[in-house]
Design an enzyme around this catalytic site. Sequence first.
Site, short mmCIF file in Angstrom:
data_model
loop_
_atom_site.label_atom_id
_atom_site.label_comp_id
_atom_site.label_asym_id
_atom_site.label_seq_id
_atom_site.Cartn_x
_atom_site.Cartn_y
_atom_site.Cartn_z
N LEU A 37 0.86 -1.18 0.00
CA LEU A 37 0.00 0.00 0.00
C LEU A 37 0.90 1.23 0.00
CD1 LEU A 37 -2.89 -0.65 2.58
CD2 LEU A 37 -3.13 -0.25 0.13
N ASP A 38 0.62 2.19 -0.90
CA ASP A 38 1.39 3.43 -0.92
C ASP A 38 1.26 4.15 0.42
OD1 ASP A 38 2.19 3.01 -3.49
OD2 ASP A 38 0.68 4.31 -4.40
N PRO A 39 2.23 5.00 0.77
CA PRO A 39 2.16 5.72 2.04
C PRO A 39 0.85 6.48 2.25
CG PRO A 39 4.34 5.95 1.11
CD PRO A 39 3.52 5.24 0.08
N MET A 40 0.29 7.11 1.21
CA MET A 40 -0.94 7.88 1.40
C MET A 40 -2.17 6.99 1.58
SD MET A 40 -2.02 9.37 -2.38
CE MET A 40 -3.45 10.23 -1.70
N ALA A 41 -2.06 5.71 1.22
CA ALA A 41 -3.20 4.80 1.27
C ALA A 41 -3.38 4.22 2.67
CB ALA A 41 -3.03 3.68 0.27
#
Length: 299
Positions: A37-41
């Site tokens: 999961l990307d950091p913003m997700a």
Amino acid sequence: MTGVLVLDKPAGMTSFHAVSILRRLTGERKIGHTGTLDPMATGVLPMLLGRATRAVPFLADRLKTYEADFAFGTETDTLDSTGKVLKQENTPVSREKLLAVLPQFTGPIQQIPPMYSALRKNGMRLYDLARQGRTVERQARTVTVKSLKVLEYDETARTGKLLLTCSGGTYVRTLCDDLGRALGSHGIMTGLRRTAAAGFTLQDAIPLQEAERMEQQTLLHHVLPVEQLFTDLPAVPVTQLQAKRFCNGGGLALERLHPEIQFSGNCRVKDPAGVFLGLGAPNTEKGELAVVRLFAQEG
């Protein structure tokens, strides 16, 4: 320790950082996950502990479900709201037009991976090249969007929320960008929450912040059996002697297995006590149930 601990990852943290925290909390050094999961997700991040990490190759094709916030009219270098703004425009996008283009992005579709991604080109991560200001050619890949719906849409603000279920390897940021282009505009992802992955949902997940406040033994009570990753596969019971042979890597004669069990691909092999031993698959040439992957202790 072997099993699955489903985390609800907060925003602002990499999946690797979440792994590091879980190693400290559980004392287990061997930990992996079922998809970055990307950091913003935020959202569902199933963590595989111990021998459960052997399941990773079997989970790549599992569907994942997301709620994605988006905005039209802006283009960024990362295709999301964390990036540098490249263009802005005011093309109106009606709800009717948005709904009309959704079928173009449902089913098998082609996606070009974004430059800000962890894929490699000539041995280098694309995001490392992007940070150097370099753009390289990327091959389009086929991904599958099983379902795509608009949950919310504000025509004035040109912002909304999508609900999608898709195959592994799908870039939701790219989908938002492609949607914008199909509508004569631009599009970025402004938020992402994964609500289901590897057969688990948010109901199975523990917020990472809550996990950090738990005593270790309390946290370990939330570790789920590795078998739950494979509940869609048929179960094949074996005798104690067969279980021992299977755990030592030996194939089992198909003619000696329970005659009422029907299977053609991978199956769950279980001992007389119902303990999940691992995955097996029939080898018709040898007439045996071959070991695909063991999860129980060998021997």
